[in-house]
Design a protein around this motif. Structure first.
Motif: not given
Length: 490
Positions: A27-28, A31, A34-35, A127-128, A130-131, A149, A153, A187
């Motif tokens: 996930l990291t 992130c 994606t960002v 991305v948000q 997921l966070v 995370l 990002m 992803s």
């Protein structure tokens, strides 16, 4: 200050274990990938402006529009994460993001590029999702998990500029967005396989869901304050980084896209250091950490301004600036996620919408200031934003101190010595004696020493205040009132 209040615990049956290490690192990385979509444009602004025969402010408008789109996505799409299955929502958003990146790749002019960039900004809110999801699952390790995370990002924010510059030099700026589209599709496939298909947290209707955002803002002073800090810090961040692309493309630097992109590596050290700031939040040190980082950021602009003609102070200033701004951002998110476990996506909506509205304003103001006032103008805009944040912190601190002194004065107050049962009450925030048969108001039904919990925070958001259809859960321990003898946070 009120920020030091711990979050209400998750409702009964809520998972509080941090995700497994392999999944957390997956996930990291996602992130970060994606960002990066929000920042590939920054080192390319000068090149795109020349190709489409656009000026500094016109070229900068495409990046500003992308951030506006992201803010709109946060406001309109992110709340859906509380009422839809997250895995399905995330996969759909990755596909839509890839489609927007393809449109940017094929854009025949600046207008089409700007529209496509806005669409990519809207869907990158995944991305948000997921966070917020992982933060709520992490229980008492929330600060460290969010820090991990955020490391992904923030590393993505910086490396995206470097990768963008390198690819643009090798194969042209359009290749940057083509590669980004492929990464988003990969992803989406990985997330579909890795994420559990959990049911939605709420069944409230979409319009009522949006209406609950106003209640969150009205009843959570911590959320309002941290949202303001985030907006001002991100505005300053974007004012500098947007203007830096034009500064380093012209005299005395004359850097290529690769050189401009490599400048992003200067802030990587600051970002990695800021990742440890989450532990300070877990230890209750968010107040001194916040003001220290804000002051450090304000001081860094002296070096950043000196970097208009010399590369060494420019690099040092960027390292300090990124450390300060990203550290405050991490503290902000850690505190916001403590407020209400029943509405993680909506809390993120309020905070991150403010964050990117501030960032969009900083991008536009920074480009405009650079066009009319050069590097000094851009640095002045950034410094002014951070100065406002410092002022808000100081004013809030004095107000909190005054409220604490007033609360400490002797005299009849709710639950003091005028109440015969006051002596039997436990201190605020402590557990009451074990009893059975608690009523809905918190009064115990048995025993001569039975006590009644006192509502010490009239602004506390209950699950039903946020989500009118949420099931009733056991009452959480009351939060301490501002100034009630606790070390505050701002």
């Amino acid at each position: 200050m009120a920020d030091d209040r711990r979050a209400r615990p998750p409702g009964t049956g809520a998972a509080t274990a941090a995700p497994p290490i392999p999944m957390l690192w997956l996930l990291t990385v996602i992130c970060g990938v994606t960002v990066g979509n929000l920042y590939y444009l920054q080192p390319l602004l000068d090149t795109i402006g020349r190709e489409f025969d656009a000026g500094v402010s016109e070229a900068g408008s495409s990046l500003s529009a992308m951030h506006v789109g992201y803010a709109l996505g946060l406001l309109l799409l992110l709340p859906l994460a509380d009422v839809l299955r997250r895995r399905r929502l995330v996969v759909v958003l990755t596909v839509l993001t890839a489609a927007g990146l393809v449109a940017m790749t094929l854009a025949p002019g600046l207008a089409v590029l700007t529209v496509a960039a806005t669409a990519v900004g809207v869907t990158t809110v995944l991305v948000q999702v997921l966070v917020a999801y992982v933060a709520v699952l992490s229980g008492e390790r929330r600060g460290r998990v969010v820090g991990t995370l955020m490391t992904g990002m923030l590393t993505g924010v910086l490396l995206s500029r470097t990768v963008s510059g390198l690819l643009a030099d090798l194969a042209g700026w359009r290749m940057v967005f083509a590669v980004a589209a492929v990464l988003m599709l990969l992803s989406g496939l990985a997330l579909h396989r890795a994420l559990p298909d959990r049911p939605a947290d709420s069944t409230v209707g979409y319009l009522r869901l949006l209406g609950s955002l106003r209640k969150l803002v009205a009843t959570e002073p911590v959320l309002r304050r941290r949202s303001l800090y985030g907006a001002l810090c991100y505005g300053a961040f974007n004012a500098i980084w947007t203007s830096a692309a034009f500064l380093t493309a012209g005299p005395p630097y004359h850097w290529s896209e690769t050189g401009i992109g490599l400048l992003g590596l200067a802030g990587l050290g600051g970002v990695l250091a800021a990742a440890r700031v989450g532990r300070l939040a877990d230890r209750g040190l968010q107040a001194p950490a916040t003001i220290s980082l804000l002051v450090l950021t304000l001081a860094s602009f002296g070096l950043v301004y000196a970097g208009g003609g010399h590369v060494v102070p420019l690099l040092l200033g960027i390292v300090l600036m990124d450390f300060g701004i990203q550290g405050v951002h991490l503290l902000n998110q850690s505190e916001v996620y403590r407020l209400a476990a029943q509405a993680p996506a909506r809390l993120t909506t309020v905070y991150m919408t403010s964050y990117f509205v501030g960032g969009s304003a900083g991008t536009a103001l920074g480009a405009l200031a650079f066009q009319h006032g050069g590097w000094l103008g851009a640095c002045a805009v950034a410094a002014a934003m951070i100065a406002v944040a410092v002022t808000v912190w100081v004013v809030d601190r004095f107000r909190s101190s005054g409220a604490g002194k007033k609360a400490a004065r002797p005299g009849p107050t709710r639950g003091d010595a005028t109440d015969p049962a006051a002596a039997a009450r436990p201190p605020i925030g402590s557990s009451a004696p074990s009893t059975t048969g608690a009523t809905a108001t918190g009064a115990t039904a048995t025993g001569p020493t039975a006590t009644r919990r006192t509502a010490v925070d009239p602004t506390a958001v209950s699950p039903t205040a946020v989500d009118p259809t949420a099931a009733t859960t056991p009452a959480a321990p009351p939060r301490r009132a501002p100034g009630a003898g606790a070390v505050g946070s701002h």
